[in-house]
Design a protein around this motif. Structure first.
Motif, PDB file in Angstrom:
ATOM      1  N   LYS A  99      32.018  -7.182 -44.089  1.00 14.99           N
ATOM      2  CA  LYS A  99      30.915  -7.375 -45.045  1.00 14.99           C
ATOM      3  C   LYS A  99      29.686  -6.558 -44.631  1.00 14.99           C
ATOM      4  O   LYS A  99      28.908  -6.118 -45.458  1.00 14.99           O
ATOM      5  N   GLU A 100      29.551  -6.355 -43.312  1.00 11.30           N
ATOM      6  CA  GLU A 100      28.433  -5.558 -42.793  1.00 11.30           C
ATOM      7  C   GLU A 100      28.699  -4.058 -42.920  1.00 11.30           C
ATOM      8  O   GLU A 100      27.866  -3.247 -42.530  1.00 11.30           O
ATOM      9  N   GLY A 101      29.902  -3.717 -43.363  1.00  7.83           N
ATOM     10  CA  GLY A 101      30.207  -2.298 -43.561  1.00  7.83           C
ATOM     11  C   GLY A 101      30.989  -1.644 -42.429  1.00  7.83           C
ATOM     12  O   GLY A 101      31.220  -0.435 -42.444  1.00  7.83           O
ATOM     13  N   TYR A 102      31.403  -2.436 -41.438  1.00  7.74           N
ATOM     14  CA  TYR A 102      32.184  -1.862 -40.342  1.00  7.74           C
ATOM     15  C   TYR A 102      33.658  -1.759 -40.719  1.00  7.74           C
ATOM     16  O   TYR A 102      34.160  -2.568 -41.505  1.00  7.74           O
ATOM     17  N   THR A 103      34.318  -0.782 -40.124  1.00 12.77           N
ATOM     18  CA  THR A 103      35.769  -0.737 -40.189  1.00 12.77           C
ATOM     19  C   THR A 103      36.250  -1.638 -39.060  1.00 12.77           C
ATOM     20  O   THR A 103      35.760  -1.525 -37.934  1.00 12.77           O
ATOM     21  N   VAL A 104      37.175  -2.536 -39.346  1.00 12.38           N
ATOM     22  CA  VAL A 104      37.591  -3.499 -38.323  1.00 12.38           C
ATOM     23  C   VAL A 104      39.095  -3.402 -38.058  1.00 12.38           C
ATOM     24  O   VAL A 104      39.897  -3.337 -38.991  1.00 12.38           O
ATOM     25  N   GLN A 105      39.439  -3.351 -36.786  1.00  9.99           N
ATOM     26  CA  GLN A 105      40.837  -3.413 -36.368  1.00  9.99           C
ATOM     27  C   GLN A 105      40.977  -4.638 -35.482  1.00  9.99           C
ATOM     28  O   GLN A 105      40.002  -5.071 -34.872  1.00  9.99           O
ATOM     29  N   VAL A 106      42.183  -5.183 -35.402  1.00  7.37           N
ATOM     30  CA  VAL A 106      42.347  -6.398 -34.600  1.00  7.37           C
ATOM     31  C   VAL A 106      43.462  -6.258 -33.562  1.00  7.37           C
ATOM     32  O   VAL A 106      44.396  -5.477 -33.730  1.00  7.37           O
ATOM     33  N   ALA A 107      43.296  -7.038 -32.504  1.00  8.98           N
ATOM     34  CA  ALA A 107      44.345  -7.178 -31.491  1.00  8.98           C
ATOM     35  C   ALA A 107      44.339  -8.639 -31.089  1.00  8.98           C
ATOM     36  O   ALA A 107      43.287  -9.284 -31.086  1.00  8.98           O
ATOM     37  N   SER A 108      45.506  -9.188 -30.752  1.00  6.57           N
ATOM     38  CA  SER A 108      45.545 -10.611 -30.427  1.00  6.57           C
ATOM     39  C   SER A 108      46.057 -10.910 -29.021  1.00  6.57           C
ATOM     40  O   SER A 108      46.290 -12.056 -28.671  1.00  6.57           O
ATOM     41  N   SER A 109      46.221  -9.860 -28.205  1.00  2.32           N
ATOM     42  CA  SER A 109      46.602 -10.099 -26.808  1.00  2.32           C
ATOM     43  C   SER A 109      45.950  -9.034 -25.930  1.00  2.32           C
ATOM     44  O   SER A 109      45.449  -8.018 -26.444  1.00  2.32           O
ATOM     45  N   GLY A 110      45.968  -9.272 -24.616  1.00  2.18           N
ATOM     46  CA  GLY A 110      45.379  -8.310 -23.690  1.00  2.18           C
ATOM     47  C   GLY A 110      46.027  -6.931 -23.780  1.00  2.18           C
ATOM     48  O   GLY A 110      45.338  -5.936 -24.003  1.00  2.18           O
ATOM     49  N   PRO A 111      47.360  -6.865 -23.619  1.00  2.00           N
ATOM     50  CA  PRO A 111      48.019  -5.553 -23.668  1.00  2.00           C
ATOM     51  C   PRO A 111      47.789  -4.827 -24.994  1.00  2.00           C
ATOM     52  O   PRO A 111      47.574  -3.612 -25.009  1.00  2.00           O
ATOM     53  N   GLU A 112      47.794  -5.592 -26.082  1.00  2.00           N
ATOM     54  CA  GLU A 112      47.590  -4.956 -27.395  1.00  2.00           C
ATOM     55  C   GLU A 112      46.178  -4.363 -27.476  1.00  2.00           C
ATOM     56  O   GLU A 112      45.976  -3.274 -28.022  1.00  2.00           O
ATOM     57  N   ALA A 113      45.212  -5.086 -26.911  1.00  2.00           N
ATOM     58  CA  ALA A 113      43.823  -4.613 -26.939  1.00  2.00           C
ATOM     59  C   ALA A 113      43.690  -3.271 -26.222  1.00  2.00           C
ATOM     60  O   ALA A 113      43.076  -2.336 -26.732  1.00  2.00           O
ATOM     61  N   VAL A 114      44.282  -3.170 -25.027  1.00  2.00           N
ATOM     62  CA  VAL A 114      44.176  -1.930 -24.247  1.00  2.00           C
ATOM     63  C   VAL A 114      44.857  -0.784 -24.994  1.00  2.00           C
ATOM     64  O   VAL A 114      44.325   0.322 -25.091  1.00  2.00           O
ATOM     65  N   ALA A 115      46.023  -1.070 -25.566  1.00  2.00           N
ATOM     66  CA  ALA A 115      46.740  -0.037 -26.318  1.00  2.00           C
ATOM     67  C   ALA A 115      45.920   0.433 -27.518  1.00  2.00           C
ATOM     68  O   ALA A 115      45.850   1.628 -27.803  1.00  2.00           O
ATOM     69  N   MET A 116      45.269  -0.523 -28.198  1.00  2.00           N
ATOM     70  CA  MET A 116      44.466  -0.175 -29.374  1.00  2.00           C
ATOM     71  C   MET A 116      43.256   0.685 -28.987  1.00  2.00           C
ATOM     72  O   MET A 116      42.880   1.593 -29.724  1.00  2.00           O
ATOM     73  N   VAL A 117      42.637   0.391 -27.846  1.00  2.00           N
ATOM     74  CA  VAL A 117      41.492   1.195 -27.412  1.00  2.00           C
ATOM     75  C   VAL A 117      41.937   2.642 -27.217  1.00  2.00           C
ATOM     76  O   VAL A 117      41.266   3.583 -27.639  1.00  2.00           O
ATOM     77  N   HIS A 118      43.104   2.831 -26.608  1.00  2.00           N
ATOM     78  CA  HIS A 118      43.622   4.188 -26.425  1.00  2.00           C
ATOM     79  C   HIS A 118      43.956   4.833 -27.760  1.00  2.00           C
ATOM     80  O   HIS A 118      43.719   6.012 -27.960  1.00  2.00           O
ATOM     81  N   ALA A 119      44.491   4.038 -28.666  1.00  2.00           N
ATOM     82  CA  ALA A 119      44.971   4.598 -29.932  1.00  2.00           C
ATOM     83  C   ALA A 119      43.839   4.947 -30.900  1.00  2.00           C
ATOM     84  O   ALA A 119      43.866   5.995 -31.521  1.00  2.00           O
ATOM     85  N   ILE A 120      42.836   4.077 -31.012  1.00  3.21           N
ATOM     86  CA  ILE A 120      41.843   4.303 -32.070  1.00  3.21           C
ATOM     87  C   ILE A 120      40.442   4.604 -31.554  1.00  3.21           C
ATOM     88  O   ILE A 120      39.572   4.930 -32.353  1.00  3.21           O
ATOM     89  N   ALA A 121      40.209   4.518 -30.223  1.00  2.00           N
ATOM     90  CA  ALA A 121      38.872   4.765 -29.665  1.00  2.00           C
ATOM     91  C   ALA A 121      37.773   4.115 -30.511  1.00  2.00           C
ATOM     92  O   ALA A 121      36.974   4.792 -31.142  1.00  2.00           O
ATOM     93  N   PRO A 122      37.731   2.774 -30.517  1.00  2.00           N
ATOM     94  CA  PRO A 122      36.743   2.078 -31.346  1.00  2.00           C
ATOM     95  C   PRO A 122      35.312   2.327 -30.854  1.00  2.00           C
ATOM     96  O   PRO A 122      35.113   2.794 -29.731  1.00  2.00           O
ATOM     97  N   ASP A 123      34.335   2.008 -31.703  1.00  2.00           N
ATOM     98  CA  ASP A 123      32.931   2.197 -31.335  1.00  2.00           C
ATOM     99  C   ASP A 123      32.383   0.998 -30.577  1.00  2.00           C
ATOM    100  O   ASP A 123      31.353   1.088 -29.929  1.00  2.00           O
ATOM    101  N   ALA A 124      33.053  -0.148 -30.713  1.00  2.00           N
ATOM    102  CA  ALA A 124      32.666  -1.341 -29.956  1.00  2.00           C
ATOM    103  C   ALA A 124      33.845  -2.302 -29.903  1.00  2.00           C
ATOM    104  O   ALA A 124      34.746  -2.258 -30.733  1.00  2.00           O
ATOM    105  N   LEU A 125      33.813  -3.146 -28.882  1.00  2.00           N
ATOM    106  CA  LEU A 125      34.889  -4.102 -28.650  1.00  2.00           C
ATOM    107  C   LEU A 125      34.298  -5.505 -28.639  1.00  2.00           C
ATOM    108  O   LEU A 125      33.335  -5.758 -27.911  1.00  2.00           O
ATOM    109  N   LEU A 126      34.865  -6.395 -29.437  1.00  3.59           N
ATOM    110  CA  LEU A 126      34.507  -7.800 -29.384  1.00  3.59           C
ATOM    111  C   LEU A 126      35.673  -8.470 -28.693  1.00  3.59           C
ATOM    112  O   LEU A 126      36.768  -8.521 -29.243  1.00  3.59           O
ATOM    113  N   LEU A 127      35.441  -8.955 -27.480  1.00  5.25           N
ATOM    114  CA  LEU A 127      36.563  -9.294 -26.613  1.00  5.25           C
ATOM    115  C   LEU A 127      36.557 -10.748 -26.170  1.00  5.25           C
ATOM    116  O   LEU A 127      35.679 -11.173 -25.414  1.00  5.25           O
ATOM    117  N   ASP A 128      37.532 -11.494 -26.624  1.00  2.99           N
ATOM    118  CA  ASP A 128      37.708 -12.880 -26.208  1.00  2.99           C
ATOM    119  C   ASP A 128      38.152 -12.894 -24.739  1.00  2.99           C
ATOM    120  O   ASP A 128      38.764 -11.934 -24.274  1.00  2.99           O
TER     121      ASP A 128
END
Ligand code: CA
Length: 229
Positions: A23-52
């Motif tokens: 709603k704020e205009g960001y493109t959002v991608q999701v990950a639901s586990s630790g390994p998936e999060a690390v893989a996603m950072v390598h794959a999409i190089a996000p601008d910020a990480l919201l990390l549980d």
């Protein structure tokens, strides 16, 4: 386009975050586990990480540690406990900020905006950290987590990979063990300088023709190490 990676295993909370960030205009991608999060950072190089923090696979602290080896992307840790230990641990591992559950969405969005304003988040912090580095026939690619020597694919543990990356970004420069410890562990007083020696040995076993007579990663007596390419 600003991409936020939301790492959260609780489905309802994840959906709420995604909805509000979009709603704020960001493109959002999701990950639901630790390994998936690390893989996603390598794959999409996000601008910020919201990390549980509490995640399946490995936890948010471990995600933070691994991401920091390749990227300066802003990281906001989301912790269920207001436990000071959590906060300190997260920040020591390189998180930029933390927010305690339950939180107000408005506050979270303000924190995200603040994190994105950080200079390193914009001026190529992520891209520069993920750009391939070369030294002759040695090529290291942070984005795919690979190192090649000619056609040969090398195998390095994460910290050794990060250390080699650092050396390759500073060819010819001499570093003391303490400087290298600070670079990699963020805490020179906890680490043992001999840890650096062990990692250097692992790197040499991979990149040197004769690891006992290193040509690329040299020992500078009484000082430390120098990568000459
Ligand atoms: Ca969780």
């Amino acid at each position: 386009m600003t991409t936020i990676l939301v790492v959260e295993d609780e489905e309802h909370l994840r959906a709420t975050l995604v909805y509000n960030l979009r709603k704020e205009g960001y493109t959002v991608q999701v990950a639901s586990s630790g390994p998936e999060a690390v893989a996603m950072v390598h794959a999409i190089a996000p601008d910020a990480l919201l990390l549980d923090v509490m995640l399946p696979g490995f936890d948010g602290f471990e995600v933070c540690r691994r991401v920091r080896q390749v990227s300066q992307v802003p990281i906001l840790m989301v912790t269920a406990r207001s436990d000071e230990i959590d906060v300190v641990a997260g920040l020591e591992l390189g998180a930029d900020d933390y927010i305690v559950k339950p939180f107000r969405i408005r506050e979270l969005l303000a924190r995200v905006r603040a994190a994105l304003r950080r200079p390193s988040s914009r001026s190529g912090g992520v891209d520069a950290a993920l750009a391939p580095v070369r030294a002759g026939d040695l090529v290291l690619e942070p984005a795919t987590y690979t190192v090649r020597l000619g056609a040969q694919l090398l195998s390095l543990k994460p910290r050794a990979f990060a250390l080699l990356h650092f050396f390759m970004q500073h060819p010819g420069q001499v570093f003391s063990r303490e400087q290298l410890l600070r670079q990699l562990w963020d805490e020179p007083f906890i680490g043992d300088p001999r840890t650096v020696d062990v990692h250097v040995r692992w790197i040499r076993e991979q990149i040197e023709a004769d690891p006992s007579h290193p040509q690329r990663l040299r020992t500078i007596r009484h000082v430390g190490y120098q990568f000459v390419g």
